[in-house]
Design a protein around this motif. Sequence first.
Motif, PDB file in Angstrom:
ATOM      1  N   LEU A  17       0.812  -1.220   0.000  1.00 51.37           N
ATOM      2  CA  LEU A  17       0.000   0.000   0.000  1.00 51.37           C
ATOM      3  C   LEU A  17       0.841   1.264   0.000  1.00 51.37           C
ATOM      4  O   LEU A  17       0.315   2.368   0.093  1.00 51.37           O
ATOM      5  N   ALA A  18       2.150   1.132  -0.118  1.00 53.70           N
ATOM      6  CA  ALA A  18       3.068   2.251   0.068  1.00 53.70           C
ATOM      7  C   ALA A  18       2.851   3.426  -0.875  1.00 53.70           C
ATOM      8  O   ALA A  18       2.955   4.565  -0.459  1.00 53.70           O
ATOM      9  N   ALA A  19       2.563   3.192  -2.123  1.00 57.88           N
ATOM     10  CA  ALA A  19       2.448   4.307  -3.069  1.00 57.88           C
ATOM     11  C   ALA A  19       1.388   4.005  -4.133  1.00 57.88           C
ATOM     12  O   ALA A  19       1.653   4.088  -5.321  1.00 57.88           O
ATOM     13  N   VAL A  20       0.193   3.669  -3.691  1.00 58.61           N
ATOM     14  CA  VAL A  20      -0.891   3.329  -4.621  1.00 58.61           C
ATOM     15  C   VAL A  20      -1.402   4.613  -5.278  1.00 58.61           C
ATOM     16  O   VAL A  20      -1.778   5.560  -4.592  1.00 58.61           O
ATOM     17  N   PRO A  21      -1.424   4.649  -6.609  1.00 66.14           N
ATOM     18  CA  PRO A  21      -1.871   5.860  -7.310  1.00 66.14           C
ATOM     19  C   PRO A  21      -3.397   5.934  -7.391  1.00 66.14           C
ATOM     20  O   PRO A  21      -4.085   4.922  -7.258  1.00 66.14           O
ATOM     21  N   PRO A  22      -3.944   7.135  -7.626  1.00 67.66           N
ATOM     22  CA  PRO A  22      -5.380   7.261  -7.871  1.00 67.66           C
ATOM     23  C   PRO A  22      -5.783   6.373  -9.054  1.00 67.66           C
ATOM     24  O   PRO A  22      -4.993   6.144  -9.964  1.00 67.66           O
ATOM     25  N   GLY A  23      -6.996   5.866  -9.004  1.00 73.02           N
ATOM     26  CA  GLY A  23      -7.503   5.002 -10.063  1.00 73.02           C
ATOM     27  C   GLY A  23      -7.416   3.530  -9.723  1.00 73.02           C
ATOM     28  O   GLY A  23      -7.897   2.686 -10.475  1.00 73.02           O
ATOM     29  N   ALA A  24      -6.821   3.207  -8.580  1.00 69.92           N
ATOM     30  CA  ALA A  24      -6.716   1.809  -8.173  1.00 69.92           C
ATOM     31  C   ALA A  24      -8.062   1.301  -7.662  1.00 69.92           C
ATOM     32  O   ALA A  24      -8.809   2.034  -7.021  1.00 69.92           O
ATOM     33  N   GLU A  25      -8.358   0.044  -7.956  1.00 73.28           N
ATOM     34  CA  GLU A  25      -9.568  -0.580  -7.438  1.00 73.28           C
ATOM     35  C   GLU A  25      -9.233  -1.236  -6.100  1.00 73.28           C
ATOM     36  O   GLU A  25      -8.275  -2.010  -5.999  1.00 73.28           O
ATOM     37  N   VAL A  26     -10.013  -0.913  -5.076  1.00 71.14           N
ATOM     38  CA  VAL A  26      -9.743  -1.394  -3.731  1.00 71.14           C
ATOM     39  C   VAL A  26     -10.992  -2.084  -3.184  1.00 71.14           C
ATOM     40  O   VAL A  26     -12.100  -1.577  -3.333  1.00 71.14           O
ATOM     41  N   THR A  27     -10.776  -3.232  -2.546  1.00 69.83           N
ATOM     42  CA  THR A  27     -11.859  -3.924  -1.847  1.00 69.83           C
ATOM     43  C   THR A  27     -11.512  -3.924  -0.372  1.00 69.83           C
ATOM     44  O   THR A  27     -10.410  -4.333   0.014  1.00 69.83           O
ATOM     45  N   ILE A  28     -12.448  -3.437   0.434  1.00 70.30           N
ATOM     46  CA  ILE A  28     -12.267  -3.412   1.882  1.00 70.30           C
ATOM     47  C   ILE A  28     -13.405  -4.176   2.537  1.00 70.30           C
ATOM     48  O   ILE A  28     -14.456  -4.407   1.930  1.00 70.30           O
ATOM     49  N   GLU A  29     -13.169  -4.552   3.782  1.00 69.46           N
ATOM     50  CA  GLU A  29     -14.238  -5.095   4.614  1.00 69.46           C
ATOM     51  C   GLU A  29     -14.478  -4.086   5.716  1.00 69.46           C
ATOM     52  O   GLU A  29     -13.541  -3.667   6.402  1.00 69.46           O
ATOM     53  N   ARG A  30     -15.730  -3.670   5.851  1.00 71.90           N
ATOM     54  CA  ARG A  30     -16.110  -2.708   6.879  1.00 71.90           C
ATOM     55  C   ARG A  30     -17.309  -3.280   7.628  1.00 71.90           C
ATOM     56  O   ARG A  30     -18.370  -3.453   7.057  1.00 71.90           O
ATOM     57  N   ARG A  31     -17.085  -3.599   8.897  1.00 69.50           N
ATOM     58  CA  ARG A  31     -18.151  -4.150   9.748  1.00 69.50           C
ATOM     59  C   ARG A  31     -18.857  -5.341   9.108  1.00 69.50           C
ATOM     60  O   ARG A  31     -20.076  -5.422   9.085  1.00 69.50           O
ATOM     61  N   GLY A  32     -18.067  -6.241   8.541  1.00 64.88           N
ATOM     62  CA  GLY A  32     -18.612  -7.462   7.968  1.00 64.88           C
ATOM     63  C   GLY A  32     -19.100  -7.356   6.540  1.00 64.88           C
ATOM     64  O   GLY A  32     -19.497  -8.347   5.947  1.00 64.88           O
ATOM     65  N   GLN A  33     -19.074  -6.162   5.966  1.00 64.31           N
ATOM     66  CA  GLN A  33     -19.510  -5.961   4.581  1.00 64.31           C
ATOM     67  C   GLN A  33     -18.320  -5.707   3.685  1.00 64.31           C
ATOM     68  O   GLN A  33     -17.408  -4.969   4.049  1.00 64.31           O
ATOM     69  N   ARG A  34     -18.349  -6.303   2.492  1.00 61.67           N
ATOM     70  CA  ARG A  34     -17.300  -6.034   1.506  1.00 61.67           C
ATOM     71  C   ARG A  34     -17.734  -4.889   0.607  1.00 61.67           C
ATOM     72  O   ARG A  34     -18.852  -4.886   0.100  1.00 61.67           O
ATOM     73  N   LEU A  35     -16.818  -3.941   0.419  1.00 62.59           N
ATOM     74  CA  LEU A  35     -17.063  -2.787  -0.433  1.00 62.59           C
ATOM     75  C   LEU A  35     -15.924  -2.684  -1.435  1.00 62.59           C
ATOM     76  O   LEU A  35     -14.755  -2.794  -1.057  1.00 62.59           O
TER      77      LEU A  35
END
Length: 92
Positions: free
Chosen positions: A69-87
């Motif tokens: 994650l050190a130098a991710v440029p704008p335009g990257a697709e990111v998947t996170i988990e927030r409170r049990g939901q994937r976004l």
Amino acid sequence: VTLSRGVFAGARVLALNPALADSLGGNPFASGVIVAGVERGGYAQRTGLRGGDIILLLNGRQVTAVDQLAAVPPGAEVTIERRGQRLTGVVR
């Protein structure tokens, strides 16, 4: 580690390991990088990242280490988990 460059600048992140996941009440077999906090005014805050988010995928690839994650440029697709939901979204 607080990231200083890229779309995650200002995010304090830790590699998720079984002990940390278990202490947070999560799945001890989960992998990813957890956001411990976000500095006010940093790029990470402007992108909507929040403390407790788990960054799972970056451009479709599994995230297992902070240095990914050190130098991710704008335009990257990111998947996170927030409170049990994937976004999933593109970071601008």
